[in-house]
Write a protein that holds these residues in place. Sequence first.
Motif: not given
Length: 266
Positions: A123-126, A138-146, A202-212
């Motif tokens: 909810a916070a990320l959205r 435009i919004a860009v999610l950069y998801d940080c992992h290691s 899942w976050s990258t795939r769920h929020y990655g909607r370039p057309s939107e």
Amino acid sequence: MEPVTVRRGDSPVVLGVPHAGTWLPDEIRSMLNDQGRLLADTDWHVDRLYDGLGPDVTVVRANAHRYVIDANRDPSGASLYPGQNSTDLVPQTDFDGRPIWDLAPDAAEIAARIQRWHAPYHAALRAELERVRGVHGIAVLYDCHSIRSHAPYLFEGRLPDFNIGTNRGATCDALFENAVTEICRAEAGFSTVVNGRFLGGWSTRHYGRPSEGWHAIQMELAQSTYLASEKPPFAYHPTKAGRLRPTLAHILHRIDAIAREMGGHP
């Protein structure tokens, strides 16, 4: 402990940090076995690694450990990598395939954890992605992992240093993928792969909607690039991190510049 911490910025870039949290409620800690209590699969210090690097980026950080609930998994429980070893919404094993629970949570407990920790994070990320898109167009999610550079249960051999995931180009405009890839490959002494073992969670795939107007890219770093050791106590290595941080800063500033140009907002 609140389920999520948000630090707002004015950039079109939002950093997602779903796996750096180490907090465990007492009742969940008591359910873990000794192996589980090591919290070995944490994205150790990744929030510290990125701290202060971005051009006033927003940061959304999950505070609960991924053994409580994995904020980067589909809440339906669907696998990100069908047919491959992976970890679940509530992991049953660590990254070496070893059990982590003395008393594994049942379906009702998992459902409660989704509501208590998974849903607030998203909810916070959205909300932050919607906010910055409203400002910049435009919004860009950069998801940080290691992750450890060696985890045979999940992948063969040694993991490259920079693992860029865009679900084979579906989650962002090619300008973002190409820019990040170019920066990483230009760094001597580091190895890079695009959409290799990690395509984006899942976050990258769920929020990655370039057309939107929502773009998403995941960066999975090998922990050997910034930890003193990939074994307990998983200490942060300032010298290693000091070599890596300028590259990460370059990435974030470049993404910010591309996004501002695409959005038409300086």
